[in-house]
Design an enzyme around this catalytic site. Structure first.
Site, PDB file in Angstrom:
ATOM      1  N   VAL A 295       1.069  -1.132   0.081  1.00 12.97           N
ATOM      2  CA  VAL A 295       0.118  -0.057  -0.080  1.00 12.97           C
ATOM      3  C   VAL A 295       0.879   1.101   0.050  1.00 12.97           C
ATOM      4  CG1 VAL A 295      -2.094  -0.934   0.958  1.00 12.97           C
ATOM      5  CG2 VAL A 295      -0.367  -0.134   2.643  1.00 12.97           C
ATOM      6  N   SER A 296       0.452   2.273  -0.733  1.00 16.79           N
ATOM      7  CA  SER A 296       1.173   3.394  -0.772  1.00 16.79           C
ATOM      8  C   SER A 296       1.342   4.456   0.462  1.00 16.79           C
ATOM      9  CB  SER A 296       0.573   4.395  -1.766  1.00 16.79           C
ATOM     10  OG  SER A 296       0.539   3.500  -3.077  1.00 16.79           O
ATOM     11  N   THR A 297       0.524   4.199   1.377  1.00 16.84           N
ATOM     12  CA  THR A 297       0.443   5.140   2.425  1.00 16.84           C
ATOM     13  C   THR A 297       0.319   4.504   3.943  1.00 16.84           C
ATOM     14  OG1 THR A 297      -1.865   5.612   2.659  1.00 16.84           O
ATOM     15  CG2 THR A 297      -0.783   7.100   1.162  1.00 16.84           C
TER      16      THR A 297
END
Length: 197
Positions: free
Chosen positions: A11-13
């Site tokens: 996941v990016s964050t």
């Protein structure tokens, strides 16, 4: 034969969670009769970052070459990478290690004949990219020769000044490490290694 599966999650964050990806992929593995032997998770890391900035992707690809599993499972192709260059590189690594790939969202499963054909197409793209890089390098060398620019042996890199070579040799002879010598002389450790006594 029961396949050993590795799951790759990203996941990016930091606020996002990989729980949904994990649950869906574990369910697919159970349905297919695959044994999940490892889960790799890069949490809060953008897919635009390369393998060198994604420690779990790097670990997974290294373990693939060691044949620790038979198939890599990911939620979607963009979990593996957003840059075509990184993506093709990762997929080529898996293919050369004879590790299959399952992508949930794209319904790609290279354990099937249709999926294997798609994997074959990926190698065509990888070869195309390699030939484009070679073409660009050769064009740069030809341009450098035409304009009279002096180049070293390594793809148009400038040759080292004699004073820099002397400093490298002196540092090594004084017992400085390769890394310290590289820092002191402003060159890469690989360059310093060429001058080891």
């Amino acid at each position: 034969m029961n396949k050993r599966a590795a799951i790759y999650l990203r996941v990016s964050t930091k606020e996002q969670t990989t729980d949904n990806q994990r649950l869906a992929l574990v369910e697919v593995a159970e349905h297919a009769g695959w044994q999940v032997v490892e889960v790799y998770e890069d949490h809060g890391i953008s897919g635009a970052k390369g393998r060198d900035k994604r420690p779990q992707l790097d670990a997974m690809l290294k373990d693939a070459t060691r044949r620790k599993f038979d198939v890599v499972m990911a939620w979607s192709v963009d979990r593996l990478g957003r840059s075509l260059q990184d993506l093709v590189g990762s997929l080529a690594d898996l293919r050369s290690s004879n590790v299959d790939l399952f992508l949930h969202q794209q319904a790609l499963d290279t354990t099937t004949p249709a999926g294997k054909a798609m994997f074959g197409m990926l190698s065509v793209f990888a070869e195309f990219e390699r030939s484009m890089i070679v073409e660009r390098v050769n064009a740069g060398l030809a341009r450098a020769r035409k304009t009279g620019t002096k180049t070293g042996r390594a793809f148009g890199r400038p040759t080292l000044k004699p004073a820099t070579v002397d400093r490298i040799r002196r540092s090594l002879n004084e017992g400085l490490s390769i890394r310290k010598t590289a820092e002191a002389t402003g060159v890469s450790p690989a360059t310093v290694m060429k001058f080891r006594p």
